[in-house]
Scaffold this motif. Structure first.
Motif, PDB file in Angstrom:
ATOM      1  N   THR A  97      31.376  32.842  55.498  1.00 63.92           N
ATOM      2  CA  THR A  97      29.918  32.902  55.416  1.00 63.92           C
ATOM      3  C   THR A  97      29.241  32.069  56.492  1.00 63.92           C
ATOM      4  OG1 THR A  97      30.101  33.193  53.025  1.00 63.92           O
ATOM      5  CG2 THR A  97      27.942  32.563  53.880  1.00 63.92           C
ATOM      6  N   SER A  98      29.795  30.903  56.808  1.00 62.42           N
ATOM      7  CA  SER A  98      29.154  30.007  57.775  1.00 62.42           C
ATOM      8  C   SER A  98      29.028  30.658  59.149  1.00 62.42           C
ATOM      9  CB  SER A  98      29.936  28.697  57.878  1.00 62.42           C
ATOM     10  OG  SER A  98      31.271  28.936  58.293  1.00 62.42           O
ATOM     11  N   VAL A  99      30.027  31.431  59.551  1.00 58.86           N
ATOM     12  CA  VAL A  99      29.990  32.100  60.851  1.00 58.86           C
ATOM     13  C   VAL A  99      28.906  33.163  60.871  1.00 58.86           C
ATOM     14  CG1 VAL A  99      31.263  33.592  62.444  1.00 58.86           C
ATOM     15  CG2 VAL A  99      32.408  31.656  61.368  1.00 58.86           C
ATOM     16  N   LEU A 100      28.828  33.978  59.818  1.00 65.45           N
ATOM     17  CA  LEU A 100      27.834  35.036  59.759  1.00 65.45           C
ATOM     18  C   LEU A 100      26.424  34.454  59.667  1.00 65.45           C
ATOM     19  CD1 LEU A 100      29.516  37.647  57.369  1.00 65.45           C
ATOM     20  CD2 LEU A 100      29.670  37.452  59.855  1.00 65.45           C
ATOM     21  N   THR A 101      26.281  33.361  58.918  1.00 62.67           N
ATOM     22  CA  THR A 101      24.965  32.732  58.780  1.00 62.67           C
ATOM     23  C   THR A 101      24.471  32.182  60.103  1.00 62.67           C
ATOM     24  OG1 THR A 101      25.395  32.156  56.468  1.00 62.67           O
ATOM     25  CG2 THR A 101      23.660  30.928  57.605  1.00 62.67           C
ATOM     26  N   SER A 102      25.325  31.452  60.815  1.00 59.82           N
ATOM     27  CA  SER A 102      24.917  30.864  62.094  1.00 59.82           C
ATOM     28  C   SER A 102      24.642  31.955  63.124  1.00 59.82           C
ATOM     29  CB  SER A 102      25.996  29.909  62.610  1.00 59.82           C
ATOM     30  OG  SER A 102      27.209  30.589  62.866  1.00 59.82           O
ATOM     31  N   MET A 103      25.364  33.063  63.044  1.00 56.47           N
ATOM     32  CA  MET A 103      25.140  34.172  63.953  1.00 56.47           C
ATOM     33  C   MET A 103      23.740  34.753  63.772  1.00 56.47           C
ATOM     34  SD  MET A 103      27.384  37.697  64.273  1.00 56.47           S
ATOM     35  CE  MET A 103      28.933  36.808  64.098  1.00 56.47           C
ATOM     36  N   ALA A 104      23.349  34.929  62.503  1.00 50.33           N
ATOM     37  CA  ALA A 104      22.028  35.485  62.213  1.00 50.33           C
ATOM     38  C   ALA A 104      20.925  34.478  62.499  1.00 50.33           C
ATOM     39  CB  ALA A 104      21.970  35.948  60.758  1.00 50.33           C
ATOM     40  N   GLN A 105      21.140  33.212  62.117  1.00 54.34           N
ATOM     41  CA  GLN A 105      20.125  32.191  62.344  1.00 54.34           C
ATOM     42  C   GLN A 105      19.883  31.954  63.828  1.00 54.34           C
ATOM     43  OE1 GLN A 105      21.579  28.775  60.200  1.00 54.34           O
ATOM     44  NE2 GLN A 105      20.549  29.362  58.300  1.00 54.34           N
ATOM     45  N   GLY A 106      20.927  32.064  64.619  1.00 60.05           N
ATOM     46  CA  GLY A 106      20.818  31.757  66.043  1.00 60.05           C
ATOM     47  C   GLY A 106      19.951  32.710  66.826  1.00 60.05           C
ATOM     48  N   THR A 107      19.682  33.900  66.285  1.00 61.29           N
ATOM     49  CA  THR A 107      18.822  34.853  66.997  1.00 61.29           C
ATOM     50  C   THR A 107      17.451  34.977  66.350  1.00 61.29           C
ATOM     51  OG1 THR A 107      19.789  36.708  65.732  1.00 61.29           O
ATOM     52  CG2 THR A 107      20.772  36.197  67.867  1.00 61.29           C
ATOM     53  N   ASP A 108      17.168  34.111  65.398  1.00 61.35           N
ATOM     54  CA  ASP A 108      15.854  34.074  64.744  1.00 61.35           C
ATOM     55  C   ASP A 108      15.027  32.976  65.420  1.00 61.35           C
ATOM     56  OD1 ASP A 108      13.646  33.843  63.121  1.00 61.35           O
ATOM     57  OD2 ASP A 108      14.739  33.070  61.391  1.00 61.35           O
ATOM     58  N   SER A 109      14.363  33.314  66.513  1.00 53.06           N
ATOM     59  CA  SER A 109      13.694  32.302  67.335  1.00 53.06           C
ATOM     60  C   SER A 109      12.525  31.647  66.612  1.00 53.06           C
ATOM     61  CB  SER A 109      13.216  32.920  68.647  1.00 53.06           C
ATOM     62  OG  SER A 109      12.301  33.983  68.401  1.00 53.06           O
ATOM     63  N   SER A 110      11.826  32.381  65.763  1.00 51.64           N
ATOM     64  CA  SER A 110      10.660  31.828  65.085  1.00 51.64           C
ATOM     65  C   SER A 110      11.052  30.669  64.179  1.00 51.64           C
ATOM     66  CB  SER A 110       9.948  32.910  64.268  1.00 51.64           C
ATOM     67  OG  SER A 110       8.790  32.405  63.653  1.00 51.64           O
ATOM     68  N   THR A 111      12.074  30.863  63.350  1.00 50.46           N
ATOM     69  CA  THR A 111      12.535  29.798  62.462  1.00 50.46           C
ATOM     70  C   THR A 111      13.208  28.684  63.250  1.00 50.46           C
ATOM     71  OG1 THR A 111      12.885  31.461  60.733  1.00 50.46           O
ATOM     72  CG2 THR A 111      13.849  29.290  60.377  1.00 50.46           C
ATOM     73  N   GLN A 112      13.989  29.056  64.273  1.00 46.10           N
ATOM     74  CA  GLN A 112      14.649  28.055  65.110  1.00 46.10           C
ATOM     75  C   GLN A 112      13.647  27.107  65.736  1.00 46.10           C
ATOM     76  OE1 GLN A 112      17.787  27.339  66.298  1.00 46.10           O
ATOM     77  NE2 GLN A 112      19.065  28.940  65.446  1.00 46.10           N
ATOM     78  N   ASN A 113      12.559  27.650  66.257  1.00 46.51           N
ATOM     79  CA  ASN A 113      11.550  26.806  66.911  1.00 46.51           C
ATOM     80  C   ASN A 113      10.923  25.836  65.914  1.00 46.51           C
ATOM     81  OD1 ASN A 113      12.013  28.135  69.315  1.00 46.51           O
ATOM     82  ND2 ASN A 113      10.297  29.543  69.072  1.00 46.51           N
ATOM     83  N   TYR A 114      10.669  26.331  64.702  1.00 46.26           N
ATOM     84  CA  TYR A 114      10.012  25.476  63.707  1.00 46.26           C
ATOM     85  C   TYR A 114      10.927  24.355  63.226  1.00 46.26           C
ATOM     86  CZ  TYR A 114       7.664  23.892  59.506  1.00 46.26           C
ATOM     87  OH  TYR A 114       7.071  23.102  58.560  1.00 46.26           O
ATOM     88  N   VAL A 115      12.147  24.686  62.829  1.00 53.57           N
ATOM     89  CA  VAL A 115      13.050  23.648  62.311  1.00 53.57           C
ATOM     90  C   VAL A 115      13.415  22.665  63.425  1.00 53.57           C
ATOM     91  CG1 VAL A 115      13.946  25.139  60.487  1.00 53.57           C
ATOM     92  CG2 VAL A 115      15.154  25.027  62.682  1.00 53.57           C
ATOM     93  N   GLY A 116      13.483  23.140  64.662  1.00 53.01           N
ATOM     94  CA  GLY A 116      13.745  22.242  65.784  1.00 53.01           C
ATOM     95  C   GLY A 116      12.598  21.265  65.999  1.00 53.01           C
ATOM     96  N   LEU A 117      11.381  21.760  65.830  1.00 48.21           N
ATOM     97  CA  LEU A 117      10.200  20.909  65.948  1.00 48.21           C
ATOM     98  C   LEU A 117      10.214  19.805  64.895  1.00 48.21           C
ATOM     99  CD1 LEU A 117       7.319  20.812  67.431  1.00 48.21           C
ATOM    100  CD2 LEU A 117       6.475  21.926  65.364  1.00 48.21           C
ATOM    101  N   ILE A 118      10.522  20.173  63.651  1.00 45.00           N
ATOM    102  CA  ILE A 118      10.577  19.190  62.568  1.00 45.00           C
ATOM    103  C   ILE A 118      11.710  18.199  62.794  1.00 45.00           C
ATOM    104  CG2 ILE A 118      10.899  18.869  60.091  1.00 45.00           C
ATOM    105  CD1 ILE A 118       8.221  20.101  60.865  1.00 45.00           C
ATOM    106  N   LYS A 119      12.848  18.692  63.221  1.00 42.67           N
ATOM    107  CA  LYS A 119      13.992  17.811  63.484  1.00 42.67           C
ATOM    108  C   LYS A 119      13.627  16.748  64.520  1.00 42.67           C
ATOM    109  CE  LYS A 119      18.438  17.818  65.863  1.00 42.67           C
ATOM    110  NZ  LYS A 119      19.454  18.641  66.560  1.00 42.67           N
ATOM    111  N   ASN A 120      13.020  17.157  65.619  1.00 47.51           N
ATOM    112  CA  ASN A 120      12.673  16.204  66.674  1.00 47.51           C
ATOM    113  C   ASN A 120      11.683  15.155  66.171  1.00 47.51           C
ATOM    114  OD1 ASN A 120      14.324  17.577  68.459  1.00 47.51           O
ATOM    115  ND2 ASN A 120      12.659  18.795  69.319  1.00 47.51           N
ATOM    116  N   TYR A 121      10.746  15.568  65.338  1.00 50.00           N
ATOM    117  CA  TYR A 121       9.759  14.641  64.814  1.00 50.00           C
ATOM    118  C   TYR A 121      10.409  13.641  63.846  1.00 50.00           C
ATOM    119  CZ  TYR A 121       5.629  12.744  62.543  1.00 50.00           C
ATOM    120  OH  TYR A 121       4.677  11.890  62.054  1.00 50.00           O
ATOM    121  N   VAL A 122      11.276  14.135  62.972  1.00 52.26           N
ATOM    122  CA  VAL A 122      11.966  13.259  62.015  1.00 52.26           C
ATOM    123  C   VAL A 122      12.822  12.231  62.747  1.00 52.26           C
ATOM    124  CG1 VAL A 122      13.795  13.215  60.259  1.00 52.26           C
ATOM    125  CG2 VAL A 122      11.934  14.879  60.090  1.00 52.26           C
TER     126      VAL A 122
END
Length: 253
Positions: A97-122
């Motif tokens: 499951t982890s491989v399939l999840t990361s594969m799908a998450q990695g091409t979802d730029s909208s969510t990636q940008n948001y969680v990356g923004l929060i990560k940098n702030y935290v």
């Protein structure tokens, strides 16, 4: 349409418009022989999109697998760089499951940008405050919620939004999340180094609101069932939830 083999992917039909009858015929040519190498299938699919042709079309790869398989994560970035969205479907209980999840998450730029923004702030807040997690805690009775205030300061909300051009399937199923919460997991401080995981729990109701485009008979029925007071809330929309984890680390100043 592609068939992964132990060391290669077999293209059984080129990328051309097809109707349902032709697709059913092509599906009948897929067999379950060989091993499972996810890399070969994804790489060949990406090549079909990048080899030429129209550039003004939506690009999707649907990966179906029934086994754990080897996968080169660099292919996920390559797909994202070319605007290709990957959907994954795991069949049975022998998948990773982890491989399939990361594969799908990695091409979802909208969510990636948001969680990356929060990560940098935290990370920045922890770095500047000796790793003090209490500063990040959300209090619904207070206006001093620094993460929430940080997100709300932007003139254009950075919150994930899915459009027909960016992600057709999720634009219909979600479009935009109704809300979310963020939890810090596995937080550790060792000397001046800290690490942990940010766990995002997004949720959305699959329903119609007054500002939605209700132009078709089926949608009118849907809206009536959901909102008509005489039904007394019997036909409530179901809730869609998405969980997303992101590791973080840093050092205190």
């Amino acid at each position: 349409m592609l068939l992964p083999k132990p060391l290669y992917a077999n293209i059984i039909d080129s990328y051309t418009p097809r109707n349902n009858i032709v697709f059913h015929a092509l599906a009948g040519r897929i067999d379950a022989n060989g091993g499972t190498t996810l890399s070969s299938g994804i790489a060949s699919a990406i090549s079909l999109f990048t080899a030429g042709g129209r550039t003004d079309v939506l690009k999707y790869i649907i990966m179906l697998t029934d086994r754990e398989g080897s996968y080169d994560t660099a292919l996920t970035k390559r797909a994202a760089d070319h605007g290709i969205v990957i959907y994954t479907v795991g069949l049975g209980s022998s998948i990773l499951t982890s491989v399939l999840t990361s594969m799908a998450q990695g091409t979802d730029s909208s969510t990636q940008n948001y969680v990356g923004l929060i990560k940098n702030y935290v990370v920045q807040e922890l770095r500047n405050n000796n790793g003090d997690l209490s500063r990040l805690k959300f209090d619904p009775n207070s206006s001093r919620n620094i993460v929430n205030n940080y997100v709300n300061q932007f003139p254009t909300s950075p919150y994930p939004v899915f459009t027909e051009k960016s992600n057709l399937a999720l634009s219909l199923a979600i479009h935009a999340f109704h809300g979310h919460n963020i939890t810090v997991k596995d937080f550790k401080i060792n000397g001046n180094q800290f690490s942990g995981k940010l766990a995002f729990h997004f949720y959305d109701h699959f329903g119609l609101d007054a500002d939605d485009e209700i132009n078709f008979p089926g949608f009118m029925d849907w809206f009536t069932l959901q909102h008509f007071k005489l039904f007394n809330g019997k036909y409530v929309p179901f809730i869609t939830t998405i969980d997303y984890e992101l590791p973080f680390s840093g050092s205190v100043n």
